[in-house]
Design a protein around this motif. Structure first.
Motif, PDB file in Angstrom:
ATOM      1  N   TRP A 145       1.027  -1.158   0.070  1.00 59.53           N
ATOM      2  CA  TRP A 145      -0.544   0.141  -0.266  1.00 59.53           C
ATOM      3  C   TRP A 145       1.366   0.951  -0.359  1.00 59.53           C
ATOM      4  O   TRP A 145       0.205   2.110  -0.724  1.00 59.53           O
ATOM      5  CB  TRP A 145      -1.025   0.378   1.816  1.00 59.53           C
ATOM      6  N   TYR A 146       1.675   0.991   0.708  1.00 65.29           N
ATOM      7  CA  TYR A 146       2.725   2.976   0.930  1.00 65.29           C
ATOM      8  C   TYR A 146       3.968   2.386  -0.889  1.00 65.29           C
ATOM      9  O   TYR A 146       3.817   3.454  -0.593  1.00 65.29           O
ATOM     10  CB  TYR A 146       4.166   2.113   1.879  1.00 65.29           C
ATOM     11  N   ARG A 169       1.650   4.387  -3.679  1.00 67.43           N
ATOM     12  CA  ARG A 169       2.185   5.952  -3.966  1.00 67.43           C
ATOM     13  C   ARG A 169       3.311   6.728  -4.593  1.00 67.43           C
ATOM     14  O   ARG A 169       2.517   6.861  -5.546  1.00 67.43           O
ATOM     15  CB  ARG A 169       2.240   6.300  -2.340  1.00 67.43           C
ATOM     16  N   PRO A 175      10.778   0.026   0.375  1.00 65.84           N
ATOM     17  CA  PRO A 175       9.266  -0.761  -0.001  1.00 65.84           C
ATOM     18  C   PRO A 175       9.462  -2.404   0.584  1.00 65.84           C
ATOM     19  O   PRO A 175       9.757  -3.461   0.534  1.00 65.84           O
ATOM     20  CB  PRO A 175       8.351   0.024  -0.582  1.00 65.84           C
ATOM     21  N   LEU A 215      11.340   1.946   6.770  1.00 64.64           N
ATOM     22  CA  LEU A 215      10.995   2.694   6.224  1.00 64.64           C
ATOM     23  C   LEU A 215      11.048   4.230   6.866  1.00 64.64           C
ATOM     24  O   LEU A 215      10.821   4.953   6.554  1.00 64.64           O
ATOM     25  CB  LEU A 215      10.139   2.265   7.073  1.00 64.64           C
ATOM     26  N   ARG A 228       2.583   8.230   2.967  1.00 64.29           N
ATOM     27  CA  ARG A 228       1.734   6.802   3.534  1.00 64.29           C
ATOM     28  C   ARG A 228       3.195   6.645   4.306  1.00 64.29           C
ATOM     29  O   ARG A 228       2.972   5.266   5.442  1.00 64.29           O
ATOM     30  CB  ARG A 228       1.542   6.565   2.696  1.00 64.29           C
ATOM     31  N   ASN A 229       4.557   7.002   3.800  1.00 63.11           N
ATOM     32  CA  ASN A 229       5.432   6.863   4.965  1.00 63.11           C
ATOM     33  C   ASN A 229       5.592   6.592   6.230  1.00 63.11           C
ATOM     34  O   ASN A 229       5.414   5.260   7.321  1.00 63.11           O
ATOM     35  CB  ASN A 229       7.184   7.289   4.528  1.00 63.11           C
ATOM     36  N   LYS A 242       2.306   6.626   7.748  1.00 67.68           N
ATOM     37  CA  LYS A 242       1.343   6.383   8.155  1.00 67.68           C
ATOM     38  C   LYS A 242       1.785   4.931   8.523  1.00 67.68           C
ATOM     39  O   LYS A 242       1.091   4.268   9.415  1.00 67.68           O
ATOM     40  CB  LYS A 242       0.154   6.767   7.181  1.00 67.68           C
ATOM     41  N   VAL A 243       2.279   3.846   7.551  1.00 68.09           N
ATOM     42  CA  VAL A 243       2.460   2.765   8.222  1.00 68.09           C
ATOM     43  C   VAL A 243       3.304   2.205   9.343  1.00 68.09           C
ATOM     44  O   VAL A 243       3.435   0.911   9.492  1.00 68.09           O
ATOM     45  CB  VAL A 243       3.473   1.979   6.439  1.00 68.09           C
TER      46      VAL A 243
END
Length: 603
Positions: free
Chosen positions: A112-113, A116, A257, A361, A479-480, A482-483
């Motif tokens: 998911w990350y 983006r 990732p 991450l 998104r970094n 958030k993950v």
């Protein structure tokens, strides 16, 4: 609905392999115009959507597997109805279910990350990710040593492409090293399999575990030599010393990732050591050789990782050395060879995988805010999110160093408690404590350079340094953060539910140590209760084929025990063969014979 449920139950284990396989095929068939055109390609949203749906379904499926095996059930899937040890079987037990959950729990947020921004920097990113998931799932589910090799090759081929994702000279150079090392390991794998098959006559894990103690001394030593060769191969995958020097530099050049997902790769090697060397070769002779060696390797690997982390000059390599240190801790737990130690090792393995991925991450976040300094340990202008990033770093440091009240601390405590009956208890305790202390010093050094000694930004609006600083992002990459928060929250929950998780790990270790359970679940027995197997191996045996004519088969009476009744009554069994089965069954009733396959000549 009932038929659908029965179909699901009947074919459950293989769906975990087919799902990523078909997903990868579909993504490849979608085509790919090249990394430069992906951002505007109309198919890119489809690739991302298909990838997300597949990984989410895989996570749900793996959780279902975990629930279904939680009471100790072992589900066996025989491909093409060839029963073990003659055909390929998939085995879903508590350990394989646990590893599948760990794999998909990591894959879902990371993919998911990556969707983006990172997935447009190279071709076929999502397809290769799902080929990797296919290889991982197969390696965790297979009950056959040769197919363990096959799935290793699938995941390795996908990892070759993913390591080069994003291109660059450093990735290409270290990619060549990575491929070369793994090709050598693959050759050693095949040689080891040949030695085992030549002496045992079988590659099914349950069958090898049953037969290993019955071999003649020369055959037994050859099989053990093959097992030790496999141990060296698995050690390369797990990055243990002295064959684990490749990991820090190799993972350091991978994209963020990819590096995060690769943390599960070392655990495949640990899984294989536990599954093959820990349970299949379970006789006293094998353990005397292996477990003492493994304890020494674990102690040295753990210390080397901690010292390497102190001496490195880049953050990504620092993470790699910390992962090496955690690998050593897990190997120490395996070497103790007790249910309690293995349970602690499994608990710690899950923690080390997730925290390692989280740290990689965070490297992406820090690199994006340091500009030209990237992840080098050099004094740089203060990051724009300095306070927030330092807090996240501090939490990760506490977890990875194994300080209370986090999961790393609980994992080490579980392992240390299992040393009560070990003659090396003092040595292990001292090593674990020293490694924890060195880890704290290493994290302190890194934090001091990245945060406390960072300089004030240049305030001269006309200077080039000021312009470069202002061009840096004010927030984490999309998104970094958030993950990272999601994975840290998962590790917090991992501590809260430490008791039931440890109980599951303990139950898993108990199941693994009971080879009789696997033998009963996988191997078929004849009317007298004897296991139907091939021992000793007979190279002159030629089985009957469809086009080989009518051949007298001395083993026809065993057919009803290794195939289903529906197949037995179908058209695949000739009338000639049916008559042989009936005649030999009548002979068996009059004079029962042994359980071994009889040699048979050709037509």
């Amino acid at each position: 609905m009932t038929d659908l449920y029965n179909f699901w139950v009947q074919h459950t284990p293989i769906f975990s392999i087919l799902l990523p396989a078909f997903t990868a095929f579909i993504l490849v068939l979608l085509g790919n115009p090249g990394s430069g055109s992906l951002i505007t390609d109309w198919r890119q949203p489809w690739r991302r959507g298909i990838s997300h749906i597949s990984t989410f379904l895989g996570l749900i499926m793996s959780i279902g597997y975990l629930i279904s095996t939680s009471q100790g059930q072992i589900q066996v899937y025989t491909l093409s109805e060839w029963s073990a040890p003659f055909g390929i079987v998939l085995v879903l037990d508590q350990l394989s279910a646990l590893m599948l959950v760990l794999t998909y729990a990591l894959a879902v947020p990371v993919i998911w990350y990556a969707s983006r921004d990172w997935d447009i920097r190279g071709r076929y990113f999502h397809a290769m990710m799902h080929f990797l998931l296919m290889g991982l799932s197969g390696a965790f589910l297979t009950g056959d040593l040769f197919n363990l090799f096959v799935f290793f090759e699938i995941l390795l081929m996908a990892s070759y492409v993913l390591l080069l994702h994003g291109q660059g000279k450093a990735r290409f150079q270290l990619g060549i090293h990575y491929v070369t090392i793994n090709l050598l390991a693959s050759a050693m794998f095949l040689i080891g399999l040949g030695m085992i098959y030549g002496s045992v006559g079988s590659l099914n894990m349950a069958d090898v575990a049953r037969l290993i103690s019955t071999l003649q001394p020369d055959q037994h030593k050859l099989a053990v030599a093959g097992a030790l060769l496999l141990f060296a191969v698995f050690g390369i995958k797990a990055a243990m010393l002295p064959v684990g020097f490749w990991l820090p530099k190799t993972y350091a050049v991978a994209t963020t990732p990819v590096a995060a997902v690769f943390t599960i790769m070392t655990k495949v090697g640990i899984y294989a050591i536990l599954r093959v060397n820990g349970t299949v070769f379970d006789d006293e002779y094998s353990h005397q050789i292996l477990m003492n060696i493994l304890l020494f390797i674990g102690l040295v690997t753990s210390l080397y990782g901690a010292f390497g982390a102190i001496g490195t000059d880049r953050l990504r390599r620092f993470v790699g050395f910390m992962i090496l240190s955690s690998v050593g801790t897990i190997l120490i737990a395996i070497s103790l060879n007790t249910t309690q130690a293995w349970a602690g090792g499994l608990y710690y393995m899950i923690h080390s995988t997730v925290i390692g991925a989280t740290f990689y991450l965070l490297c992406g976040w820090i690199t994006s805010q340091r500009g030209e300094y990237k992840d080098h340990f050099k004094i740089a202008p203060q990051m724009k999110q300095n306070t927030l990033v330092s807090i996240v770093y501090f939490l990760i440091a506490l977890m990875m160093a194994g300080l209370p009240p986090f999961s790393g601390f609980f994992g080490k405590i579980f392992i240390l408690q299992a040393t009560a009956d070990s003659p090396y208890q003092i040595l292990i305790i001292i090593t674990v404590l020293v490694v924890s202390l060195l880890s704290i010093l290493a994290f302190t050094r890194v934090g001091f350079i990245l945060f406390w000694r960072s300089s004030k930004p240049d305030e001269n609006v006309h200077s080039e340094a000021h312009a470069q600083y202002q061009a840096l992002p004010k927030r984490a990459p999309a998104r970094n953060d958030k993950v990272i928060y999601l994975l840290l929250a998962g590790l917090m929950a991992y501590v809260v539910f430490a008791s039931p998780i440890y109980n599951y790990a303990h139950s898993t270790a108990e199941q693994m140590k009971d080879n009789a359970i696997y033998e009963a679940a996988l191997l078929k027995r004849d009317a007298e209760g004897n296991v139907i197997s091939v021992q000793p191996f007979n190279p002159e045996y030629v089985p009957e084929t469809k086009y080989g004519g009518e051949v007298q088969d001395a083993n026809a009476h065993l057919i009803p025990y290794v195939i289903s009744s529906a197949t037995l009554e179908g058209q695949n069994i000739s009338e000639f063969k049916q008559r042989q089965i009936q005649e030999q069954q009548r002979e068996q009733q009059r004079a029962p014979s042994d359980n071994q396959l009889k040699p048979q000549g050709g037509p």
